[in-house]
Design a protein around this motif. Sequence first.
Motif, mmCIF file in Angstrom:
data_model
loop_
_atom_site.group_PDB
_atom_site.id
_atom_site.type_symbol
_atom_site.label_atom_id
_atom_site.label_comp_id
_atom_site.label_asym_id
_atom_site.label_seq_id
_atom_site.Cartn_x
_atom_site.Cartn_y
_atom_site.Cartn_z
ATOM 1 N N UNK A 103 0.831 -1.197 0.000
ATOM 2 C CA UNK A 103 0.000 0.000 0.000
ATOM 3 C C UNK A 103 0.866 1.247 0.000
ATOM 4 N N UNK A 104 0.434 2.260 -0.727
ATOM 5 C CA UNK A 104 1.127 3.553 -0.726
ATOM 6 C C UNK A 104 0.083 4.658 -0.786
ATOM 7 N N UNK A 105 0.520 5.856 -0.472
ATOM 8 C CA UNK A 105 -0.406 6.973 -0.440
ATOM 9 C C UNK A 105 -0.901 7.218 0.973
ATOM 10 N N UNK A 106 -2.190 7.470 1.141
ATOM 11 C CA UNK A 106 -2.759 7.815 2.445
ATOM 12 C C UNK A 106 -3.054 6.545 3.241
ATOM 13 N N UNK A 107 -2.004 6.026 3.868
ATOM 14 C CA UNK A 107 -2.134 4.761 4.587
ATOM 15 C C UNK A 107 -2.298 4.927 6.082
ATOM 16 N N UNK A 108 -2.159 6.149 6.600
ATOM 17 C CA UNK A 108 -2.061 6.326 8.044
ATOM 18 C C UNK A 108 -3.359 6.043 8.777
ATOM 19 N N UNK A 109 -4.514 6.105 8.118
ATOM 20 C CA UNK A 109 -5.765 5.844 8.827
ATOM 21 C C UNK A 109 -6.596 4.753 8.155
ATOM 22 N N UNK A 110 -5.903 3.791 7.580
ATOM 23 C CA UNK A 110 -6.603 2.624 7.033
ATOM 24 C C UNK A 110 -7.293 1.865 8.160
ATOM 25 N N UNK A 111 -8.523 1.441 7.935
ATOM 26 C CA UNK A 111 -9.263 0.675 8.937
ATOM 27 C C UNK A 111 -8.914 -0.803 8.843
ATOM 28 N N UNK A 112 -9.074 -1.379 7.695
ATOM 29 C CA UNK A 112 -8.654 -2.764 7.524
ATOM 30 C C UNK A 112 -8.365 -3.049 6.058
ATOM 31 N N UNK A 113 -7.803 -4.212 5.825
ATOM 32 C CA UNK A 113 -7.452 -4.609 4.470
ATOM 33 C C UNK A 113 -7.955 -6.032 4.243
ATOM 34 N N UNK A 114 -8.358 -6.304 3.038
ATOM 35 C CA UNK A 114 -8.935 -7.608 2.767
ATOM 36 C C UNK A 114 -8.429 -8.207 1.469
ATOM 37 N N UNK A 115 -8.616 -9.515 1.394
ATOM 38 C CA UNK A 115 -8.373 -10.265 0.163
ATOM 39 C C UNK A 115 -9.704 -10.818 -0.339
ATOM 40 N N UNK A 116 -9.896 -10.700 -1.643
ATOM 41 C CA UNK A 116 -11.068 -11.233 -2.307
ATOM 42 C C UNK A 116 -10.589 -12.050 -3.497
ATOM 43 N N UNK A 117 -11.478 -12.864 -4.045
ATOM 44 C CA UNK A 117 -11.112 -13.607 -5.250
ATOM 45 C C UNK A 117 -12.323 -13.753 -6.156
ATOM 46 N N UNK A 118 -12.020 -13.927 -7.424
ATOM 47 C CA UNK A 118 -13.081 -14.128 -8.408
ATOM 48 C C UNK A 118 -12.648 -15.188 -9.395
ATOM 49 N N UNK A 119 -13.398 -16.277 -9.402
ATOM 50 C CA UNK A 119 -13.145 -17.371 -10.330
ATOM 51 C C UNK A 119 -13.955 -17.127 -11.598
ATOM 52 N N UNK A 120 -13.554 -17.722 -12.719
ATOM 53 C CA UNK A 120 -14.282 -17.529 -13.982
ATOM 54 C C UNK A 120 -15.750 -17.910 -13.836
ATOM 55 N N UNK A 121 -16.620 -17.022 -14.265
ATOM 56 C CA UNK A 121 -18.044 -17.291 -14.228
ATOM 57 C C UNK A 121 -18.685 -17.170 -12.873
ATOM 58 N N UNK A 122 -17.927 -16.738 -11.874
ATOM 59 C CA UNK A 122 -18.462 -16.602 -10.513
ATOM 60 C C UNK A 122 -18.338 -15.168 -10.028
ATOM 61 N N UNK A 123 -19.108 -14.866 -8.991
ATOM 62 C CA UNK A 123 -19.011 -13.545 -8.396
ATOM 63 C C UNK A 123 -17.769 -13.457 -7.510
ATOM 64 N N UNK A 124 -17.326 -12.235 -7.321
ATOM 65 C CA UNK A 124 -16.206 -12.022 -6.408
ATOM 66 C C UNK A 124 -16.619 -12.371 -4.991
#
Length: 118
Positions: free
Chosen positions: A24-45
């Motif tokens: 992460x770069x830029x305005x990182x000082x007040x980030x609340x949380x960070x997440x990982x998501x994924x999207x498989x072909x033909x499926x929703x994220x």
Amino acid sequence: QVQLVESGGGLVQAGGSLRLSCAASGRTFNIYNMGWFRQAPGKEREFVASIRWSGGNTDYADSVKGRFTISKDNAKNTFYLQMNSLKPEDTAVYYCATRYGLTPYSYWGQGTQVTVSS
């Protein structure tokens, strides 16, 4: 604003491991949380895992509990997704995302492909 850059995807056999990184770069000082998501072909994220920037509380999707671990390095403004015991159904484009509060994730990385062969 914050900018996110992922790395670490690739091709791995079932049962193998990969570690994804999100810098992460830029305005990182007040980030609340960070997440990982994924999207498989033909499926929703779908949600994979998240971590609070302050305190480190984590949350996981049931499908990855016990196999994936999310972590962070505040000094490097980087967080990680360690993926073990990978299965073919883990094949997807993985995205990291962040937000400044309990709002929809607003900032997304470009995505990194993870392919698990059987």
